[in-house]
Motif scaffolding. Structure first.
Motif, PDB file in Angstrom:
ATOM      1  N   ARG A 131      -2.202  10.539 -17.061  1.00 59.55           N
ATOM      2  CA  ARG A 131      -3.507  10.787 -16.433  1.00 59.55           C
ATOM      3  C   ARG A 131      -4.064  12.147 -16.865  1.00 59.55           C
ATOM      4  O   ARG A 131      -5.227  12.255 -17.280  1.00 59.55           O
ATOM      5  CB  ARG A 131      -3.351  10.719 -14.914  1.00 59.55           C
ATOM      6  N   GLY A 140      -0.913   6.315  -8.353  1.00 54.10           N
ATOM      7  CA  GLY A 140      -2.186   6.886  -8.773  1.00 54.10           C
ATOM      8  C   GLY A 140      -3.376   6.008  -8.461  1.00 54.10           C
ATOM      9  O   GLY A 140      -4.464   6.222  -9.008  1.00 54.10           O
ATOM     10  N   PHE A 141      -3.217   5.028  -7.569  1.00 52.99           N
ATOM     11  CA  PHE A 141      -4.311   4.117  -7.231  1.00 52.99           C
ATOM     12  C   PHE A 141      -5.266   4.779  -6.242  1.00 52.99           C
ATOM     13  O   PHE A 141      -4.833   5.372  -5.252  1.00 52.99           O
ATOM     14  CB  PHE A 141      -3.781   2.832  -6.617  1.00 52.99           C
ATOM     15  N   GLU A 142      -6.556   4.664  -6.492  1.00 45.68           N
ATOM     16  CA  GLU A 142      -7.592   5.119  -5.572  1.00 45.68           C
ATOM     17  C   GLU A 142      -8.392   3.888  -5.154  1.00 45.68           C
ATOM     18  O   GLU A 142      -9.271   3.430  -5.885  1.00 45.68           O
ATOM     19  CB  GLU A 142      -8.489   6.154  -6.241  1.00 45.68           C
ATOM     20  N   ILE A 143      -8.074   3.345  -3.997  1.00 39.68           N
ATOM     21  CA  ILE A 143      -8.661   2.084  -3.541  1.00 39.68           C
ATOM     22  C   ILE A 143      -9.442   2.324  -2.257  1.00 39.68           C
ATOM     23  O   ILE A 143      -8.920   2.874  -1.296  1.00 39.68           O
ATOM     24  CB  ILE A 143      -7.559   1.035  -3.313  1.00 39.68           C
ATOM     25  N   GLY A 144     -10.700   1.921  -2.265  1.00 31.39           N
ATOM     26  CA  GLY A 144     -11.575   2.155  -1.126  1.00 31.39           C
ATOM     27  C   GLY A 144     -11.662   0.962  -0.196  1.00 31.39           C
ATOM     28  O   GLY A 144     -11.137  -0.125  -0.487  1.00 31.39           O
ATOM     29  N   VAL A 197     -12.256   0.163  -6.650  1.00 32.06           N
ATOM     30  CA  VAL A 197     -11.177   0.935  -7.270  1.00 32.06           C
ATOM     31  C   VAL A 197     -11.804   2.023  -8.139  1.00 32.06           C
ATOM     32  O   VAL A 197     -12.702   1.746  -8.938  1.00 32.06           O
ATOM     33  CB  VAL A 197     -10.258   0.035  -8.127  1.00 32.06           C
ATOM     34  N   ILE A 198     -11.326   3.243  -8.002  1.00 32.22           N
ATOM     35  CA  ILE A 198     -11.767   4.354  -8.847  1.00 32.22           C
ATOM     36  C   ILE A 198     -10.834   4.413 -10.051  1.00 32.22           C
ATOM     37  O   ILE A 198      -9.629   4.653  -9.905  1.00 32.22           O
ATOM     38  CB  ILE A 198     -11.735   5.693  -8.080  1.00 32.22           C
ATOM     39  N   LYS A 199     -11.382   4.189 -11.230  1.00 34.44           N
ATOM     40  CA  LYS A 199     -10.549   4.191 -12.440  1.00 34.44           C
ATOM     41  C   LYS A 199     -11.443   4.242 -13.675  1.00 34.44           C
ATOM     42  O   LYS A 199     -12.674   4.122 -13.581  1.00 34.44           O
ATOM     43  CB  LYS A 199      -9.675   2.943 -12.495  1.00 34.44           C
ATOM     44  N   THR A 257       0.810  -1.223   0.000  1.00 38.43           N
ATOM     45  CA  THR A 257       0.000   0.000   0.000  1.00 38.43           C
ATOM     46  C   THR A 257       0.844   1.275   0.000  1.00 38.43           C
ATOM     47  O   THR A 257       0.342   2.337  -0.346  1.00 38.43           O
ATOM     48  CB  THR A 257      -0.929   0.020   1.223  1.00 38.43           C
ATOM     49  N   ASP A 301       0.761   3.069  -3.325  1.00 36.72           N
ATOM     50  CA  ASP A 301      -0.527   3.293  -3.986  1.00 36.72           C
ATOM     51  C   ASP A 301      -0.663   4.741  -4.454  1.00 36.72           C
ATOM     52  O   ASP A 301      -1.130   5.001  -5.572  1.00 36.72           O
ATOM     53  CB  ASP A 301      -1.686   2.967  -3.033  1.00 36.72           C
ATOM     54  N   GLY A 302      -0.269   5.686  -3.597  1.00 37.05           N
ATOM     55  CA  GLY A 302      -0.373   7.104  -3.954  1.00 37.05           C
ATOM     56  C   GLY A 302       0.458   7.455  -5.170  1.00 37.05           C
ATOM     57  O   GLY A 302      -0.065   7.985  -6.160  1.00 37.05           O
TER      58      GLY A 302
END
Length: 386
Positions: free
Chosen positions: A275, A12-16, A311-313, A5, A8-9
């Motif tokens: 992005r 560019g990962f956005e994981i909830g 995941v936001i993508k 983890t 992750d930043g």
């Protein structure tokens, strides 16, 4: 569960908190074997043409027996390994990792540092044909929760031991001119040769590691999601078209993985403006004939089994995409062809364009791309004419 983890930043990962692991049976290609909402006469014919080239299907440039013959020949090496253990209910490279390796040597070669080991592994991989190489930590979030046999439909645990905690990710470029003929059966030769070349490189590098006395397992489309691992390995960024976009080849790549217990220095994620560029570009979504590529901003996945939860993508509509493949009787790569990053970056104008695209001048880069007519289709007959 092992989770990387910390990066992750930067990746560019956005994981909830609602994240869920992914079972291979829900991949749209696996679903085409067992799910009647995906499987039909067209998907059956689609797979059949990879075994026996169509002598006549439709009178269209790029869909002749010669085009299918070249496409299937490009797949031949990959197919040899994939089909070698069918009697054991294994399709290696797609449902199962490769097993056709000699055992590790009894004595281990010691490296001065993990950094020295990583440098040597990358040199060897490039010598064996890799376009680029990166190293990431194994992360159970991207491992399949279970693999599934295409033949029997049986689900089994992923058979890669957890102590193999480093992942060598290999980028294999695909032929740009062949891909420029999409939609065509001919363009599928770029995909097939990408897989065949990737198979050879993965097996060779894996055996090299075993000859040094370390455990190593080669994996192509099986066992784990390749794109998140490639991003963590510093090989590129995630694009609107749902694929890895690399600085050297754009989205025109196949990915392979090697899990190993050799201590290696891991690479950091790296961004080069993809992005931000994809947020203003709609080339892939406008170019997709079935509108499977989203036009809006990244968001939560749509309903349906083939999508990663939590995941936001940007998420491509898998059913629409594969449905078009079946309709065309070959794989499609229109989104890759029209992507502005699908350039020959060995040339200085392309490298200059990449710098513009990664800067505040990205709108100028997008305008230039349209102005220059980038991404136009090459007629298959012109490819054959040389």
């Amino acid at each position: 569960m092992i989770r990387d983890t910390a990066t992750d930043g930067p990746a560019g990962f956005e994981i909830g908190p609602d994240f869920e692991g992914f079972a291979q049976r829900n991949d749209v290609y696996r679903r085409s074997f067992w799910d009647r909402s995906v499987r039909n006469e067209k998907t059956e014919r689609f797979y059949a043409t990879y075994r026996e080239p169509l002598s006549q299907w439709r009178k269209a440039d790029g869909f002749t027996q010669r085009d299918y013959a070249l496409r299937n020949a490009a797949w031949h090496v990959s197919d040899l390994f994939t089909e070698a253990r069918r009697d054991d209910d294994r399709r290696e490279g797609f449902s199962d990792p490769y097993t056709q390796q000699l055992p590790p040597a009894s004595a281990r070669v010691a490296f001065a540092t993990p950094q020295a080991a990583a440098k040597e592994v990358k040199r060897v991989a490039r010598a064996f044909g890799a376009g680029d190489v990166g190293i990431a930590a194994r992360d159970e979030r991207w491992m399949y929760t279970a693999k599934m046999s295409d033949m029997s439909g049986i689900e089994r645990p992923v058979d890669i031991p957890p102590q193999l905690d480093n992942v060598i990710v290999i980028v294999m470029p695909m032929d740009r001119e062949l891909l420029s003929t999409v939609p065509s059966a001919l363009s599928g030769a770029a995909t097939g040769w990408g897989y065949s070349h990737d198979t050879m490189t993965l097996l060779a590098v894996t055996q090299y590691l075993r000859n040094l006395g370390y455990e190593a397992i080669a994996s192509a489309n099986d066992s784990a999601l390749a794109v998140p691992l490639a991003i963590k390995a510093g090989l590129g960024e995630y694009g609107r078209l749902g694929l890895l976009i690399t600085p050297e080849f754009g989205p025109r790549v196949r990915l392979g993985k090697i899990f190993t217990d050799l201590p290696l220095t891991r690479d950091a994620p790296r961004g080069f403006g993809v992005r931000e560029f994809c947020e203003i570009c709609r080339a892939c979504s406008d170019g997709c004939p079935v509108k499977a590529v989203p036009k809006g901003p990244p968001g939560p996945p749509p309903p349906g089994p083939s999508y990663l939860r939590g995941v936001i993508k940007w998420t491509v509509d898998a059913e629409k995409c594969f449905g078009y493949w079946a309709q065309q009787n070959t794989d499609c790569a229109i989104c890759i062809r029209v992507c502005p990053y699908n350039r020959d970056f060995t040339r200085w104008p392309a490298r200059l364009w990449r710098r513009l695209a990664g800067s505040r001048w990205r709108r100028l880069a997008l305008w230039l791309d349209a102005r220059l007519g980038h991404g136009r289709r090459l007629l298959p007959s012109r490819w054959w004419a040389g």
